[in-house]
Motif scaffolding. Sequence first.
Motif, PDB file in Angstrom:
ATOM      1  N   GLY A  86       6.015  -2.626  -4.251  1.00 26.27           N
ATOM      2  CA  GLY A  86       5.383  -1.416  -4.737  1.00 26.27           C
ATOM      3  C   GLY A  86       3.995  -1.619  -5.312  1.00 26.27           C
ATOM      4  N   ARG A 122      -0.258   5.516  -2.100  1.00 25.06           N
ATOM      5  CA  ARG A 122       0.684   4.515  -1.598  1.00 25.06           C
ATOM      6  C   ARG A 122       2.009   4.604  -2.333  1.00 25.06           C
ATOM      7  N   ARG A 157       5.602   5.566  -0.663  1.00 27.16           N
ATOM      8  CA  ARG A 157       6.771   4.680  -0.798  1.00 27.16           C
ATOM      9  C   ARG A 157       7.962   5.444  -1.372  1.00 27.16           C
ATOM     10  N   ALA A 167      11.588   6.126   0.452  1.00 30.42           N
ATOM     11  CA  ALA A 167      12.846   5.762  -0.196  1.00 30.42           C
ATOM     12  C   ALA A 167      13.828   6.925  -0.241  1.00 30.42           C
ATOM     13  N   PRO A 171       7.643  -5.432   4.506  1.00 30.25           N
ATOM     14  CA  PRO A 171       7.715  -4.499   5.637  1.00 30.25           C
ATOM     15  C   PRO A 171       6.930  -4.924   6.874  1.00 30.25           C
ATOM     16  N   ASP A 185      11.854   0.568   2.609  1.00 32.85           N
ATOM     17  CA  ASP A 185      10.504   0.210   3.043  1.00 32.85           C
ATOM     18  C   ASP A 185      10.521  -0.436   4.422  1.00 32.85           C
ATOM     19  N   SER A 214       8.938   0.835   8.112  1.00 32.22           N
ATOM     20  CA  SER A 214       7.955   0.018   8.817  1.00 32.22           C
ATOM     21  C   SER A 214       8.389  -0.257  10.257  1.00 32.22           C
TER      22      SER A 214
END
Length: 569
Positions: A12, A236, A240, A244, A495, A518, A522
């Motif tokens: 993170g 970002r 994320r 999640a 990722p 994550d 990806s």
Amino acid sequence: MTELRGVGIGLGVAQGPVARMAEPLPAPADNPSTLSTAEETARVRDAVTAVARELEQRGAQAGGAAQDVLEAQAMMAEDPSLEAEIDTRIAAGKTAEFGVHDAFASFRDTLTAMGGYLGERAADLDDVAQRVIARLRGLPPPGVPDPGHPFVLVAKDLAPADTALLDLDKVLALVTTEGGPTSHTAILAREKSIVAVVGAVAATGLADGEMVIVDAAAGVVTTQPSAEELDRAQNRAADRASAASAPITPGALADGTPIPLLANLGNPAGAAEAVALGAEGVGLFRTEFLFLSSSSAPTIAQQRVSYEALLSAFPGKKVVVRVLDAGADKPLPFLNDAHEENPALGLRGLRALRASEDILREQLTALAEADAATRAAPGGGADLWVMAPMVATVEEARYFTAIARDYGIRTAGVMVEVPSSALLADRILIDADFASIGTNDLTQYTLAADRLLGSVAAFQDPWNPAVLRLIREVGDAGRLHGKPVGICGEAAADPLLAVVLVGLGATSLSMAPTAIADVRASLLEHSLDEAKAIAEAALAANDAATARAAAQEAAATPTEKVKERETQL
């Protein structure tokens, strides 16, 4: 703007003002005591007992891995050897405070000199000593500051007792100037999904209130960030969080190629959370928790209870169990407690089990019995796979797979953690049913850098092209023999690196459950051909940083251009 580099824990990014941990209590002066020996001894006993009970209480409150860590600290506080050392100093006329300080410091120096896992525990002794001395002085125990607003916590290192009960509504991220990827700060940050960068030596210069960005994925702390950088970091973090919370689906590439995403677990108690976070099974179940706190090996019946609990939690799913991985860096009196100058290269893993084969046979018996029992129960059991750690030769692979099958284990494999087994994977996989690559140890042995030593943490980077080449060797061997190749080291939780690993031939990825979302997101961005092209771009680099940058560039480039670039290279 300045970038301070360390080891990122988690994936993170967070931002906020700095709040520094208070400096430790000053060392007590070596002054003669004005109390009797009996009075000083009684003070120490009361203080040690109070600290031990407080640590146990904090552990019970925190639960999970934190509870194990804090209970271990409580045992440290009441260790009979330490008690004897403190008594010796008090008998010589020292104060209780100085006796505690000096005795604990002596033990700490011994652990530090031993290095490895035990060296990492030296900081735990410092914390216990500080708590006992604070109790003797009538002062509050050392702890986390409370500036009255959310903050980025900066410290030399964090003690387990502090990390276990962090208020996650206030602590935005952790930054430590010491500690490595296996320090308790790192372990508990992973468990709690806290953004963290450890071993950032230059963070000693950060001041209270200073605004920073903590980027765990890059292992960077950015000071004096611009408004644009703050916005980018915030976006970002939001992306994320969105990933999640997305619906849980099986791991797969953009073209539909399935890539099962599995959990690394160290105790059956973590199974429910792993399932909730989307784990499709277990890629690494560490059995050490049954052995490390015992003076004798657990019985078959005791082991079977834990294995049944694990297998029952994943009906119909793959569960890969690693037999005991211990050795001189984690000495067990019933396995191997002989001192070794370099335990990372000593009698550990399968080597230690062969030297005490009865322990291996009992473990395989318990696993086979648990497998049979759960399969016969309503709802059925899991698909049990069992693997041996630290396999270095073809002969060792043959030995383990043969003995495992003797006990009724249907799927027996090996961990690839040393370069020799990677280079011989095409021969090892003739006998073994699967290979699972432990990238932490494979990186350690490839780069000759102890993965438990913070001073060489910069070498512990699985992006190094030498490590990637070895992984490709195993992937190629898996394709040759039609055998699965999994990844169960920390690399699988990155990722972008997860995409590279799939491009190198990995057929499944196993990681801390908190990283699954994550990695799933990806993988869905790339097809198998694209993953292979991204992997080739990373392999063409000369070092870890360049490999990461090349993969990032390739991941953002259409496949045709990537292939054209590789042709030119």
